[in-house]
Design an enzyme around this catalytic site. Sequence first.
Site, short mmCIF file in Angstrom:
data_model
loop_
_atom_site.label_atom_id
_atom_site.label_comp_id
_atom_site.label_asym_id
_atom_site.label_seq_id
_atom_site.Cartn_x
_atom_site.Cartn_y
_atom_site.Cartn_z
N GLU A 160 8.49 -5.24 -1.23
CA GLU A 160 7.40 -4.26 -1.05
C GLU A 160 7.91 -2.85 -1.31
OE1 GLU A 160 4.66 -5.70 -0.98
OE2 GLU A 160 5.40 -7.66 -0.33
N ASN A 207 0.83 -1.21 0.00
CA ASN A 207 0.00 0.00 0.00
C ASN A 207 0.86 1.26 0.00
OD1 ASN A 207 -2.20 -1.85 0.78
ND2 ASN A 207 -1.11 -1.86 2.73
N1 B3K Z 1 0.73 -7.50 -3.82
C1 B3K Z 1 0.60 -8.33 -2.66
C2 B3K Z 1 -0.20 -9.56 -2.90
C3 B3K Z 1 -1.65 -9.39 -2.77
C4 B3K Z 1 -2.35 -10.72 -2.80
C5 B3K Z 1 -3.82 -10.58 -2.87
N2 B3K Z 1 -4.46 -11.86 -2.77
C6 B3K Z 1 1.92 -8.68 -2.07
C7 B3K Z 1 3.07 -8.61 -2.98
O1 B3K Z 1 3.19 -9.33 -3.96
O2 B3K Z 1 3.91 -7.79 -2.75
ZN ZN Z 2 4.54 -8.15 -5.02
#
Ligand code: B3K
Ligand code: ZN
Length: 872
Positions: A304, A271
Site C-alpha cells: 500500500e 487511499n
Molecule cells: N487497490 C486495492 C484493491 C481494491 C479492490 C477493489 N475491489 C488494494 C490493493 O491492491 O492494494
Molecule cells: Zn494494490
Amino acid sequence: MKNISPAAVYLKDYTPSDYLIDTVDLEFELGETSTRVKSKLTVRENPASLSSAKKLILNGENVLLKTILLNGKELTKTDFKIQENKLIISAVPAKFELEIHTLIKPQENTSLTGLYQSNGNFCTQCEAHGFSHITYFLDRPDMMACYTTTIIADKEKYPILLSNGNLVASGSLGKDKHWVKWEDPFKKPCYLFALVAGDLERVQDEFITQSGRRVDLHIYVEKGNKHKCEHAMQAVKKAMKWDEDTFGREYDLDIYMIVAVSDFNMGAMENKGLNIFNTKYILASPETATDDDFLHVESVIAHEYCHNWSGNRVTCRDWFQLSLKEGLTIFRDQTFTEDTMSAAVARIHAVNDLRNSQFGEDAGPLAHPVRPESYVEINNFYTATVYNKGAEVIRMIQTLIGKEIFRQGLDLYFSRHDGQAVTIEDFVKAMEESSGISLEQFRLWYSQAGTPVLDIKDEYDPHHKTYYLTIRQSCPATPGQNEKLPFHLPFKIGLLNGSGEEMFETVLQVKKQVEKFKFDNISSFPIPSLLRSFSAPVKLHFSYSDEQLQFLMQHDTDLFNRWEAGTKYWVRVILDLVNDFQVKKKLQLPLGLINVFSALLQQAELDKWLLAEMLTLPSERYLAEQMTIIDVDAIHAVREFVITELANQLKQDFIETYKKNHSLNTYQFNLQEVGRRQLKNRCLDYLVHLDDFTLHEQLALSQFAVALKNNMTDTLSAIKYLTYVDSPLQGKILTQFYAAWKHDPLVVDKWLSLQAISKSPDTLDKVKLLTQHEAFDIKNPNKVYALIGAFARHNPVRFHSAKGEGYLFLTDIVLELNALNPQIAARMVTPLTDWKRYDIHRQGLMQRSLEMILKTKSLSRDVHELVSKSLQ
Ligand code: B3K
Ligand code: ZN
C-alpha cells in the site's frame, strides 16, 4: 425467471470524458440512520473530448438525490433524469459549478463499498466504483481532481474524523457536534477518496525523508489494540526507507495515516494519505499472529505504501489498465520482501502463490489476459492474473533490460506521467525508451491469456564440446483466444558440471516457436539448471532423470532452482503414486527416496527457512494443477501417505532437528528466528503424522500448552495436524483454544479455519453448525474467508465429497452473500467455476449448482458474470 445478462464494458470503446472536474468540495454530516452528503464540483468541458454533442452523465448507486444546483440555481425535474444508476443533466454550459445533495445509509450498507460502518465506526472503500455509492460523480479513474472534505459528526461517538491530505481547520458545532476540514493538495481519482470517523486509538511515530522532510505517521485502531501496532509501524518506516533507497521514491504529504478496520472486503486500500487496512494486516503480536502473519503485515504495508507512487501519483486511465498499478506494485512489494528477508524464500513464496492461484485461473473458464479486453463487473478482475502474473511480466522486463536500466525506465515513467492517468502502453514505452530494446513482441504478455508451455530438449557434442538446447513454446487456447503467437521471454539458465561447479550462466531471449541455442566450450555433458529464479511465468517440460533432479537439489547454485528441482522430483513421485492408487496398487515409496530426503535434512549450509521450504511437499492444489482430471481423493491420500512414510523412516532425524531448533525464547521476528521456527515446525508436521500418542503428547501437546498464550506460530503448528485428522484430542484442543482466544476476532478466524480444513468425515456438518456459532458472522468478510473460504478452497477432499453436499452448501452461502455483499459472494463462488476439471459425476453436480445460482432472481453483476462465463 431468466436473468437478463448485464452489459459488458470494452477496452476498445474507451473515450475521454466530455467533461472534467477540477475541484471537489465535499461535506458529510454523519448521522445515526443516514448521512447527508453535499458535493460542490467545478466542471468544464474536456478539450480532449471527441463528441460533438457533449453530455454530462454522472454515476450513482444507492444514493438518494435531494437537490441539484447549477451555478447556484436549483434544477427542476425537467432539467435532468435518473436512469439505471446514471444522472443525466441535459443542458450545461462550458464551465460551471454543480452542487449535489444526496442522502445515503451507511448503517445499512452490507456491501462494504462506498461509506459504511464497521463496529460502529464509519469508513469508506471507493475502489473500483465505491465513490458513486456516496454521491453522483464521474466515477472513472482518469477524472483527477483536488478534494477538500468537511466532516460533521457527534463529538463523543466520533472523536476522530479523517480524510485525505492535511487537516486545515476544525471546530465545534453546538453542544454535541464537531467538524474538521481536510485538504488534499494532490490531484486524485475518486477511487482514492477516503473518510474515517470513529472512536479510535492512535499510535504515532515519524519518518524523516531523504530530502529531510518530517512525515507524521499515525496508525489508528479500535480500542484495546494499540499494543499490536508496533510491528506495523516498523514496517511502515522500513518500506518508506526502502522505496527511497531502491527506487528513489519519496513520500509527498506531511502525514501518512493508516486505519485498521474489522470489516473489509480485501486486504487493504491505498487511499491518498489515508490507507484503510483490514485489521488482519496491521495487528500483530507474538501471541496472536504467526510468522506468516507477521510477514504478510510487512508485505501488505509495503504494497500500500508503494502505491503512493505506483498507483496514486501515476494512476490508471481506465480499469483495463489495472495491472499498471497492481502488477507493478506487487512486483515492488515482492522486491521489498526479497531485499529485507530471505531472497530465495521470498521468491519461492511468490512462485507458489502464482502457481496455486494464477495457473488455475489461466487454465479455466475465467482465464483473461493481464490487460483484459472486457468486463461486466470490474471487481471480478482483481485477480491473480492481473496482480501476480502482472508482477511477473514486470519482473521479466527487468530481467530482459537489466536492473539498472529498469530503474531508469521507472524514473522516466514516474517523471513523465506524474499526476496523470495513463496506460500500460505508456509504461512499456518508457521501458523501451530507456533501454533502446524493442518490447513489441513482449507486449503479447499483456494481451494473450494462458500459461505458456516450454518443451525443452538438449544434446551434447563431445567432439566439438558444444551443448545445444532446443526450446519449443506453445500456449493452450483460452476463452476467445484459440491461436496464440509466440511470446518473448527471458530464460535464465546455468550449466553445472558433474562436480556441481557452475560452468556458465546466461539469460537467453526466447522469441520463436522453436529455437535452438548453442553453447561452446562446454567440457562435459552439463546438467542444465533451467528457468533460474523462475525467470518467466511458464510451465517447463524437460526430461530430467531422477538423479539429475537429486543432484540439482544438492548442488544448484541458484537457491530457488534447488528448491524447484525438489518440487519437480516430488511432483513426479506423488503423481506416479497417484496412478498406483487409482489402480489400487499397493503404495510404496520409490527406492532411494529416503536417502534423498535425509540428505536434505543434512544440508547444514542452507539457511533454515529455505531448508524448511525444501522439506515441504508440493501443495494439493499444485498437484491438482498437474492433472487433466483432478482426483482430489487420490492426491490427498498419496500426499499423506508420503508424509507418513517419511516420518516413519526418518523419525529420529526429525526428532533431532526438532529438538535442536526448538526454543522457549521470547518470540522475535527476524530471519534467524523465523527460520529456526519454520524448520522445527516442519519437522513436527511430519512427526505428528505418526500414530504415536506418546510422541504427540511429548512434542505437539507440550508445545501447544507452552505456546498457547505467547506464541501463535508454535501454537498453530503444534495442533494443525491433530485437528486436521480425526484425533481423539481434537475436541479438547479446539475447546481450549477457543476458551483462550474467543475475545480476539483474528485468532477466532484461525480457530474457524482449523475446523474448516479438518478431514474428519463430519467436517461439513461441523462447518454448517459453525455458521450458527456466536463466533461466525456472515457479514464479516474475514469470517467468511476463514470458515467458508477455507472449507471450499483448502479442503478439497471434503468440499468435493462425491455426494455433492459441499457444492449445495456453498450454493446456499453464495446466494445468501449475493444479497448482502456481491463482491464476497463472487469470491466464494469461484471454487465451483472450474467444474470441468473434475470427473463426470462431480462435473454434473457442480454444473447443477451453478445453474441453480444463475436462475436466482436479483443476481448481482458480480456473481452473474463469473457463473455465466464458467457455464459457457
Ligand atoms: N487497490 C486495492 C484493491 C481494491 C479492490 C477493489 N475491489 C488494494 C490493493 O491492491 O492494494
Ligand atoms: Zn494494490
